[in-house]
Design a protein around this motif. Structure first.
Motif, PDB file in Angstrom:
ATOM      1  N   UNK A 101     -24.945 -31.938  -9.450  1.00 25.56           N
ATOM      2  CA  UNK A 101     -23.988 -31.061  -8.769  1.00 25.56           C
ATOM      3  C   UNK A 101     -23.856 -29.746  -9.521  1.00 25.56           C
ATOM      4  N   UNK A 102     -23.812 -29.827 -10.842  1.00 19.06           N
ATOM      5  CA  UNK A 102     -23.730 -28.616 -11.652  1.00 19.06           C
ATOM      6  C   UNK A 102     -24.931 -27.709 -11.453  1.00 19.06           C
ATOM      7  N   UNK A 103     -26.128 -28.323 -11.346  1.00 21.03           N
ATOM      8  CA  UNK A 103     -27.349 -27.538 -11.091  1.00 21.03           C
ATOM      9  C   UNK A 103     -27.255 -26.826  -9.744  1.00 21.03           C
ATOM     10  N   UNK A 135     -17.730 -32.770  -5.504  1.00 23.40           N
ATOM     11  CA  UNK A 135     -17.533 -32.211  -6.846  1.00 23.40           C
ATOM     12  C   UNK A 135     -17.933 -30.740  -6.952  1.00 23.40           C
ATOM     13  N   UNK A 136     -18.539 -30.199  -5.903  1.00 21.47           N
ATOM     14  CA  UNK A 136     -19.037 -28.823  -5.968  1.00 21.47           C
ATOM     15  C   UNK A 136     -17.954 -27.791  -6.273  1.00 21.47           C
ATOM     16  N   UNK A 137     -16.791 -27.827  -5.587  1.00 23.31           N
ATOM     17  CA  UNK A 137     -15.777 -26.806  -5.887  1.00 23.31           C
ATOM     18  C   UNK A 137     -15.403 -26.774  -7.367  1.00 23.31           C
ATOM     19  N   UNK A 138     -15.189 -27.957  -7.962  1.00 21.69           N
ATOM     20  CA  UNK A 138     -14.848 -27.944  -9.386  1.00 21.69           C
ATOM     21  C   UNK A 138     -15.985 -27.381 -10.229  1.00 21.69           C
ATOM     22  N   UNK A 139     -17.228 -27.798  -9.955  1.00 15.88           N
ATOM     23  CA  UNK A 139     -18.344 -27.341 -10.784  1.00 15.88           C
ATOM     24  C   UNK A 139     -18.569 -25.841 -10.644  1.00 15.88           C
ATOM     25  N   UNK A 140     -18.113 -25.258  -9.545  1.00 20.98           N
ATOM     26  CA  UNK A 140     -18.163 -23.800  -9.393  1.00 20.98           C
ATOM     27  C   UNK A 140     -17.072 -23.114 -10.208  1.00 20.98           C
ATOM     28  N   UNK A 141     -15.932 -23.769 -10.344  1.00 20.37           N
ATOM     29  CA  UNK A 141     -14.754 -23.151 -10.973  1.00 20.37           C
ATOM     30  C   UNK A 141     -14.682 -23.425 -12.473  1.00 20.37           C
ATOM     31  N   UNK A 142     -14.849 -24.707 -12.871  1.00 21.50           N
ATOM     32  CA  UNK A 142     -14.789 -25.085 -14.279  1.00 21.50           C
ATOM     33  C   UNK A 142     -13.374 -25.101 -14.832  1.00 21.50           C
ATOM     34  N   UNK A 143     -13.266 -25.239 -16.158  1.00 20.88           N
ATOM     35  CA  UNK A 143     -11.967 -25.277 -16.817  1.00 20.88           C
ATOM     36  C   UNK A 143     -11.352 -26.670 -16.784  1.00 20.88           C
ATOM     37  N   UNK A 144     -10.048 -26.716 -17.030  1.00 20.66           N
ATOM     38  CA  UNK A 144      -9.287 -27.960 -16.968  1.00 20.66           C
ATOM     39  C   UNK A 144      -8.549 -27.952 -15.644  1.00 20.66           C
ATOM     40  N   UNK A 145      -8.942 -28.831 -14.727  1.00 22.74           N
ATOM     41  CA  UNK A 145      -8.501 -28.739 -13.340  1.00 22.74           C
ATOM     42  C   UNK A 145      -8.020 -30.092 -12.821  1.00 22.74           C
ATOM     43  N   UNK A 146      -6.892 -30.073 -12.118  1.00 18.82           N
ATOM     44  CA  UNK A 146      -6.429 -31.233 -11.358  1.00 18.82           C
ATOM     45  C   UNK A 146      -6.987 -31.097  -9.948  1.00 18.82           C
TER      46      UNK A 146
END
Length: 282
Positions: free
Chosen positions: A99-101, A132-143
């Protein structure tokens, strides 16, 4: 253009319900880690070329391929590119490497071709490829809530020592969800957020939880054994995502080194790492 494609861990994962569309409603805290795949993006005159150190990734099921196709369809433009991927992260491991790739491919193409697509737009469109794509685009510590698309930035948990242990085999996320028993006991994310904010490791050890563990451990008791041993070494252990990667948070580097020395000869994919934001990926 060279870039890092970081993995992630779940600092707790609750599966709340199954939706009519087949997805599951979840609640989780996601955090990128300092382990990464290496990618290079080269603008070319026509077509799409993909080269990797893992031959089995050279197919159209690869999320790098799918991300490129998605963006060409979304923009209505041809986006010729050559992509090199050096795969360092274990596959199907719960670290969201693939997903990160794919997410990094979306960001790189957006930048190289100056498409001007906002991060919000990319996140929305990327859900067609995976939760999981939205998180992997944004990063950081996320809920993250919903299927993973509802993101809330919480207090930073970067720079924390981790031990990552992967047993060398993959686990199908789809199969884990299919065999999951969903209960009515909810994880206390308010307590976890407070413990992360204050770096209260005692509280973290009490409240961190992954609701997928019980189902996965039935078929993979070795993961349960890894978790117990990591705890004996003084870590706060948890399975990441649907497995098979186990990790432990350490607040004592002596204990971290002891655990690493123990596991490095047992499992090839044993790493000392840190939590990161991922803002230096691209």
């Amino acid at each position: 253009m060279r870039a890092k494609s970081y993995g992630k861990i779940n600092l707790s994962l609750d599966v709340i319900s199954k939706r009519r569309d087949g997805y599951h409603n979840i609640k989780t805290i996601m955090q990128k880690i300092s382990l990464y795949d290496e990618m290079e993006f080269i603008k070319i005159k026509r077509g799409f070329k993909f080269l990797s150190n893992v031959d089995e990734l050279d197919n159209e099921d690869n999320l790098v391929y799918k991300a490129h196709n998605l963006l060409e369809t979304y923009t209505g433009k041809k986006l010729p590119i050559e992509i090199h991927l050096k795969k360092n992260l274990p596959m199907a491991s719960g670290l969201a490497g693939g997903t990160g790739n794919g997410a990094l491919t979306l960001r790189a193409l957006n930048k190289i071709y100056r498409l001007g697509i906002s991060l919000e737009e990319l996140c929305k469109e990327s859900l067609k490829l995976g939760a999981d794509f939205p998180y992997m685009l944004v990063g950081g510590t996320i809920l993250a809530e919903g299927i993973g698309e509802k993101l809330e930035v919480i207090d930073d948990f970067c720079g924390q020592d981790l031990l990552i242990v992967n047993p060398g085999y993959g686990i199908s996320t789809k199969k884990v969800y299919e065999n999951l028993d969903i209960d009515n006991d909810r994880i206390d994310f308010d307590a976890i957020r407070e413990a992360l904010k204050t770096k209260n490791f005692f509280k973290l050890s009490k409240f961190l939880q992954n609701k997928m563990e019980s189902s996965v451990f039935k078929n993979h008791p070795d993961l349960s054994d890894i978790k117990k041993k990591l705890k004996e070494f003084g870590g706060i252990p948890l399975m990441s995502g649907s497995g098979a990667t186990m990790f432990a948070i350490f607040d004592d580097r002596v204990n971290l080194n002891k655990a690493y020395d123990y596991y490095k000869d047992l499992y090839k994919y044993t790493y000392m790492a840190k939590t990161v934001g991922g803002e230096d990926e691209l």
